[in-house]
Design a protein around this motif. Sequence first.
Motif, short mmCIF file in Angstrom:
data_model
loop_
_atom_site.label_atom_id
_atom_site.label_comp_id
_atom_site.label_asym_id
_atom_site.label_seq_id
_atom_site.Cartn_x
_atom_site.Cartn_y
_atom_site.Cartn_z
N GLU A 73 0.84 -1.21 0.00
CA GLU A 73 0.00 0.00 0.00
C GLU A 73 0.87 1.26 0.00
O GLU A 73 0.62 2.20 -0.75
CB GLU A 73 -0.91 -0.03 1.23
N HIS A 74 1.89 1.27 0.84
CA HIS A 74 2.77 2.44 0.90
C HIS A 74 3.51 2.64 -0.42
O HIS A 74 3.62 3.77 -0.93
CB HIS A 74 3.80 2.27 2.03
N LYS A 77 1.27 4.16 -3.11
CA LYS A 77 1.03 5.60 -2.94
C LYS A 77 2.26 6.41 -3.34
O LYS A 77 2.15 7.42 -4.03
CB LYS A 77 0.68 5.89 -1.48
N ILE A 157 -0.21 6.59 10.53
CA ILE A 157 1.13 6.02 10.46
C ILE A 157 2.16 6.99 11.02
O ILE A 157 3.20 6.57 11.52
CB ILE A 157 1.49 5.59 9.03
N ARG A 185 5.00 8.07 5.68
CA ARG A 185 4.71 6.92 4.81
C ARG A 185 6.00 6.23 4.38
O ARG A 185 6.08 5.00 4.35
CB ARG A 185 3.93 7.41 3.59
N ASP A 188 7.38 4.33 7.34
CA ASP A 188 6.58 3.14 7.65
C ASP A 188 6.80 2.05 6.62
O ASP A 188 6.74 0.86 6.95
CB ASP A 188 5.10 3.52 7.73
N LEU A 189 7.07 2.42 5.38
CA LEU A 189 7.42 1.42 4.37
C LEU A 189 8.70 0.70 4.78
O LEU A 189 8.79 -0.53 4.73
CB LEU A 189 7.58 2.09 3.01
N ALA A 213 -2.23 0.12 7.06
CA ALA A 213 -1.54 1.08 6.21
C ALA A 213 -1.91 2.53 6.50
O ALA A 213 -1.30 3.44 5.94
CB ALA A 213 -1.80 0.77 4.74
N ARG A 214 -2.90 2.76 7.36
CA ARG A 214 -3.29 4.12 7.71
C ARG A 214 -3.18 4.41 9.20
O ARG A 214 -3.42 5.53 9.63
CB ARG A 214 -4.71 4.40 7.22
#
Length: 283
Positions: A73-74, A77, A157, A185, A188-189, A213-214
């Motif tokens: 997800e990250h 984006k 995140i 983001r 967090d990835l 993911a949020r």
Amino acid sequence: MLDLDRDVSGLRAVPAPSLPLARLVEGRAVEEVADLLPRLFNLCRVAQTVALRMALGLERIETGALAAEIAREHALKLSVVWPVRLGLPVQAGQAALGGEFPDDAEGFSRYMRGEAGIAPLLRAVAARFAPGEGVCGVLPEVTPERSLTLTAQENSIAARHLAHPVMLHVERHYGRGPLWRVVARVLDLKAAEQGNLPVPHLTPEGVAIVPAARGLYAVRAEVEAGRVRDLCRVTPTDHLMADGGIMAQALASLPRAKHAEARLLVDLLDPCAPVTLEGGHHA
């Protein structure tokens, strides 16, 4: 300092009506509920499934799938969705990071001036939102004790990386705005790839807390004789959209001349359900 009086014309984001979750699941078998809900809410399926199965007392899913979902997800984006939204070239998958992302303020400043990784994306975001625009003040961090309370909380995140030197640097110079959240983001990835995400757990009160993911999902279930009597589910988007929360404050901090950027701001805040912008001068 955040000035909530800047948007006197009432720019706001209105979420789509939510499904009557408790009524949908009442009386259904636990396995049926565990299978049904991730199909009704099709984002972050693994995170939702893990949270549901924990809350329902079922066998858990291996958490490697959870980290993989968050990383995908990250990366999507950072390398596709947001570059396209900002008129930048799409990057291929994990190339979004372009090698090692800096770990300190000095390294971040150098990185921002270069062309590696997501530096062009970060510059584009910084160019669209000046310091103090699209920002939120410091909110209480989400905790297991208040995870089911629908109040304004930092359930994001970014909450997982508040003390990182680059996050602190961006917060000092720009505020808790779009650039701060895009940097979160990236961090967090990296955390997902390195297996450094929070561990899903069940509180003594029976609330399943699971990273997504949020932010953090929270689910509590009441089960009797293998059937669900009640279910409560709170998502990061619920806290994002709470009265006086991140979305409301971020939109309120946009000066009238920047209302045209409201849709981009919503996209960067990334609610998991559609919202409609009303008021202001965003058209």
